[in-house]
Design a protein around this motif. Structure first.
Motif, PDB file in Angstrom:
ATOM      1  N   THR A   4       0.836  -1.192   0.000  1.00  0.00           N
ATOM      2  CA  THR A   4       0.000   0.000   0.000  1.00  0.00           C
ATOM      3  C   THR A   4       0.872   1.244   0.000  1.00  0.00           C
ATOM      4  OG1 THR A   4      -1.635  -1.227   1.309  1.00  0.00           O
ATOM      5  CG2 THR A   4      -1.899   1.141   1.188  1.00  0.00           C
ATOM      6  N   ALA A   5       1.945   1.217   0.746  1.00  0.00           N
ATOM      7  CA  ALA A   5       2.844   2.373   0.808  1.00  0.00           C
ATOM      8  C   ALA A   5       3.546   2.569  -0.528  1.00  0.00           C
ATOM      9  CB  ALA A   5       3.858   2.175   1.929  1.00  0.00           C
ATOM     10  N   ILE A   6       3.944   1.483  -1.161  1.00  0.00           N
ATOM     11  CA  ILE A   6       4.599   1.568  -2.475  1.00  0.00           C
ATOM     12  C   ILE A   6       3.614   2.116  -3.505  1.00  0.00           C
ATOM     13  CG2 ILE A   6       5.620   0.232  -4.342  1.00  0.00           C
ATOM     14  CD1 ILE A   6       6.827  -1.597  -2.198  1.00  0.00           C
ATOM     15  N   ALA A   7       2.402   1.606  -3.502  1.00  0.00           N
ATOM     16  CA  ALA A   7       1.384   2.076  -4.437  1.00  0.00           C
ATOM     17  C   ALA A   7       1.104   3.556  -4.196  1.00  0.00           C
ATOM     18  CB  ALA A   7       0.110   1.253  -4.301  1.00  0.00           C
ATOM     19  N   PHE A   8       0.983   3.952  -2.917  1.00  0.00           N
ATOM     20  CA  PHE A   8       0.742   5.354  -2.585  1.00  0.00           C
ATOM     21  C   PHE A   8       1.901   6.225  -3.072  1.00  0.00           C
ATOM     22  CE2 PHE A   8       1.192   8.941   0.360  1.00  0.00           C
ATOM     23  CZ  PHE A   8      -0.027   9.569   0.149  1.00  0.00           C
ATOM     24  N   PHE A   9       3.130   5.777  -2.844  1.00  0.00           N
ATOM     25  CA  PHE A   9       4.314   6.517  -3.299  1.00  0.00           C
ATOM     26  C   PHE A   9       4.304   6.671  -4.822  1.00  0.00           C
ATOM     27  CE2 PHE A   9       8.720   6.611  -4.791  1.00  0.00           C
ATOM     28  CZ  PHE A   9       9.180   7.748  -4.127  1.00  0.00           C
ATOM     29  N   MET A  10       3.965   5.604  -5.547  1.00  0.00           N
ATOM     30  CA  MET A  10       3.927   5.656  -7.011  1.00  0.00           C
ATOM     31  C   MET A  10       2.859   6.643  -7.494  1.00  0.00           C
ATOM     32  SD  MET A  10       6.330   3.905  -8.209  1.00  0.00           S
ATOM     33  CE  MET A  10       5.878   3.744  -9.908  1.00  0.00           C
ATOM     34  N   ILE A  11       1.713   6.659  -6.813  1.00  0.00           N
ATOM     35  CA  ILE A  11       0.641   7.558  -7.216  1.00  0.00           C
ATOM     36  C   ILE A  11       1.001   9.001  -6.894  1.00  0.00           C
ATOM     37  CG2 ILE A  11      -1.757   8.226  -6.720  1.00  0.00           C
ATOM     38  CD1 ILE A  11      -2.350   5.229  -6.368  1.00  0.00           C
ATOM     39  N   VAL A  12       1.491   9.248  -5.701  1.00  0.00           N
ATOM     40  CA  VAL A  12       1.756  10.615  -5.256  1.00  0.00           C
ATOM     41  C   VAL A  12       3.017  11.182  -5.908  1.00  0.00           C
ATOM     42  CG1 VAL A  12       2.341  12.022  -3.231  1.00  0.00           C
ATOM     43  CG2 VAL A  12       0.546  10.315  -3.076  1.00  0.00           C
ATOM     44  N   VAL A  13       4.047  10.379  -6.078  1.00  0.00           N
ATOM     45  CA  VAL A  13       5.315  10.887  -6.592  1.00  0.00           C
ATOM     46  C   VAL A  13       5.553  10.442  -8.036  1.00  0.00           C
ATOM     47  CG1 VAL A  13       7.813  10.872  -6.270  1.00  0.00           C
ATOM     48  CG2 VAL A  13       6.310  10.933  -4.277  1.00  0.00           C
ATOM     49  N   GLY A  14       5.361   9.196  -8.321  1.00  0.00           N
ATOM     50  CA  GLY A  14       5.719   8.636  -9.616  1.00  0.00           C
ATOM     51  C   GLY A  14       4.930   9.206 -10.777  1.00  0.00           C
ATOM     52  N   ILE A  15       3.636   9.284 -10.657  1.00  0.00           N
ATOM     53  CA  ILE A  15       2.803   9.778 -11.756  1.00  0.00           C
ATOM     54  C   ILE A  15       3.092  11.257 -12.051  1.00  0.00           C
ATOM     55  CG2 ILE A  15       0.432  10.258 -12.469  1.00  0.00           C
ATOM     56  CD1 ILE A  15      -0.364   7.609 -11.146  1.00  0.00           C
ATOM     57  N   PRO A  16       3.130  12.158 -11.045  1.00  0.00           N
ATOM     58  CA  PRO A  16       3.436  13.558 -11.361  1.00  0.00           C
ATOM     59  C   PRO A  16       4.839  13.755 -11.956  1.00  0.00           C
ATOM     60  CG  PRO A  16       2.415  13.422  -9.209  1.00  0.00           C
ATOM     61  CD  PRO A  16       2.702  12.011  -9.662  1.00  0.00           C
ATOM     62  N   VAL A  17       5.816  13.007 -11.481  1.00  0.00           N
ATOM     63  CA  VAL A  17       7.167  13.116 -12.027  1.00  0.00           C
ATOM     64  C   VAL A  17       7.181  12.624 -13.467  1.00  0.00           C
ATOM     65  CG1 VAL A  17       9.524  12.223 -11.853  1.00  0.00           C
ATOM     66  CG2 VAL A  17       8.356  13.048  -9.806  1.00  0.00           C
ATOM     67  N   SER A  18       6.542  11.485 -13.711  1.00  0.00           N
ATOM     68  CA  SER A  18       6.479  10.948 -15.073  1.00  0.00           C
ATOM     69  C   SER A  18       5.746  11.919 -16.000  1.00  0.00           C
ATOM     70  CB  SER A  18       5.769   9.598 -15.088  1.00  0.00           C
ATOM     71  OG  SER A  18       6.501   8.664 -14.333  1.00  0.00           O
ATOM     72  N   ALA A  19       4.655  12.491 -15.529  1.00  0.00           N
ATOM     73  CA  ALA A  19       3.898  13.441 -16.342  1.00  0.00           C
ATOM     74  C   ALA A  19       4.740  14.697 -16.618  1.00  0.00           C
ATOM     75  CB  ALA A  19       2.597  13.811 -15.648  1.00  0.00           C
ATOM     76  N   GLY A  20       5.480  15.150 -15.619  1.00  0.00           N
ATOM     77  CA  GLY A  20       6.332  16.322 -15.815  1.00  0.00           C
ATOM     78  C   GLY A  20       7.436  16.076 -16.824  1.00  0.00           C
ATOM     79  N   VAL A  21       8.097  14.929 -16.717  1.00  0.00           N
ATOM     80  CA  VAL A  21       9.162  14.580 -17.653  1.00  0.00           C
ATOM     81  C   VAL A  21       8.572  14.375 -19.050  1.00  0.00           C
ATOM     82  CG1 VAL A  21      10.849  12.806 -18.263  1.00  0.00           C
ATOM     83  CG2 VAL A  21      10.689  13.612 -15.906  1.00  0.00           C
ATOM     84  N   GLY A  22       7.450  13.686 -19.119  1.00  0.00           N
ATOM     85  CA  GLY A  22       6.803  13.468 -20.415  1.00  0.00           C
ATOM     86  C   GLY A  22       6.350  14.781 -21.040  1.00  0.00           C
ATOM     87  N   GLY A  23       5.809  15.676 -20.220  1.00  0.00           N
ATOM     88  CA  GLY A  23       5.380  16.986 -20.726  1.00  0.00           C
ATOM     89  C   GLY A  23       6.553  17.795 -21.241  1.00  0.00           C
ATOM     90  N   ASP A  24       7.678  17.752 -20.540  1.00  0.00           N
ATOM     91  CA  ASP A  24       8.877  18.463 -20.983  1.00  0.00           C
ATOM     92  C   ASP A  24       9.398  17.889 -22.297  1.00  0.00           C
ATOM     93  OD1 ASP A  24      10.985  20.434 -20.559  1.00  0.00           O
ATOM     94  OD2 ASP A  24      12.294  18.670 -20.284  1.00  0.00           O
ATOM     95  N   MET A  25       9.377  16.562 -22.399  1.00  0.00           N
ATOM     96  CA  MET A  25       9.817  15.925 -23.651  1.00  0.00           C
ATOM     97  C   MET A  25       8.894  16.322 -24.806  1.00  0.00           C
ATOM     98  SD  MET A  25      10.902  12.142 -22.218  1.00  0.00           S
ATOM     99  CE  MET A  25      10.678  11.389 -23.774  1.00  0.00           C
ATOM    100  N   PHE A  26       7.600  16.381 -24.538  1.00  0.00           N
ATOM    101  CA  PHE A  26       6.654  16.769 -25.580  1.00  0.00           C
ATOM    102  C   PHE A  26       6.889  18.221 -26.013  1.00  0.00           C
ATOM    103  CE2 PHE A  26       2.556  18.591 -26.856  1.00  0.00           C
ATOM    104  CZ  PHE A  26       2.309  17.805 -27.964  1.00  0.00           C
ATOM    105  N   LYS A  27       7.144  19.107 -25.055  1.00  0.00           N
ATOM    106  CA  LYS A  27       7.411  20.513 -25.385  1.00  0.00           C
ATOM    107  C   LYS A  27       8.668  20.645 -26.242  1.00  0.00           C
ATOM    108  CE  LYS A  27       5.221  22.442 -21.290  1.00  0.00           C
ATOM    109  NZ  LYS A  27       5.454  23.108 -19.996  1.00  0.00           N
ATOM    110  N   ARG A  28       9.699  19.899 -25.909  1.00  0.00           N
ATOM    111  CA  ARG A  28      10.934  19.925 -26.709  1.00  0.00           C
ATOM    112  C   ARG A  28      10.677  19.401 -28.122  1.00  0.00           C
ATOM    113  NH1 ARG A  28      15.908  17.860 -22.907  1.00  0.00           N
ATOM    114  NH2 ARG A  28      15.649  19.438 -21.286  1.00  0.00           N
ATOM    115  N   TRP A  29       9.932  18.315 -28.237  1.00  0.00           N
ATOM    116  CA  TRP A  29       9.603  17.742 -29.540  1.00  0.00           C
ATOM    117  C   TRP A  29       8.790  18.745 -30.364  1.00  0.00           C
ATOM    118  CZ3 TRP A  29       4.765  16.473 -31.607  1.00  0.00           C
ATOM    119  CH2 TRP A  29       4.807  15.754 -32.802  1.00  0.00           C
ATOM    120  N   LEU A  30       7.844  19.407 -29.706  1.00  0.00           N
ATOM    121  CA  LEU A  30       7.005  20.385 -30.399  1.00  0.00           C
ATOM    122  C   LEU A  30       7.840  21.568 -30.891  1.00  0.00           C
ATOM    123  CD1 LEU A  30       4.098  20.889 -31.202  1.00  0.00           C
ATOM    124  CD2 LEU A  30       3.751  22.048 -29.025  1.00  0.00           C
TER     125      LEU A  30
END
Length: 89
Positions: A4-30
């Motif tokens: 549960t703690a790992i899942a919570f960590f992935m949701i709270v930290v992992g998804i926003p970090v992944s979205a931020g990195v993915g968004g930055d990559m998309f902006k660079r590609w654009l």
């Protein structure tokens, strides 16, 4: 740590970090695609100007040839008429 703690960590930290990195990559590609489009547009405009200049030169040459053919055609017709009217010796 339990699952549960790992899942919570992935949701709270992992998804926003992944979205931020993915968004930055998309902006660079654009930005890259926009730069490529700008370069292609400039290249296309240059080629269009070159083709227009080439067509203009060809049209001028055709006008000269038409003038030569037309002028020579009238002179040739006049010369034929003079030869017809000339007495035979």
């Amino acid at each position: 740590m339990n699952m549960t703690a790992i899942a919570f960590f992935m949701i709270v930290v992992g998804i926003p970090v992944s979205a931020g990195v993915g968004g930055d990559m998309f902006k660079r590609w654009l930005r890259h695609k926009e730069a490529m489009t700008t370069a292609l547009n400039a290249q296309t405009a240059e080629k269009a100007a070159q083709y227009a200049a080439h067509v203009e030169r060809l049209e001028e040459r055709v006008r000269v040839l038409e003038r030569i053919v037309t002028d020579r055609g009238m002179a040739l017709a006049d010369e034929i008429e003079r030869l017809r009217d000339a007495p035979l010796n």
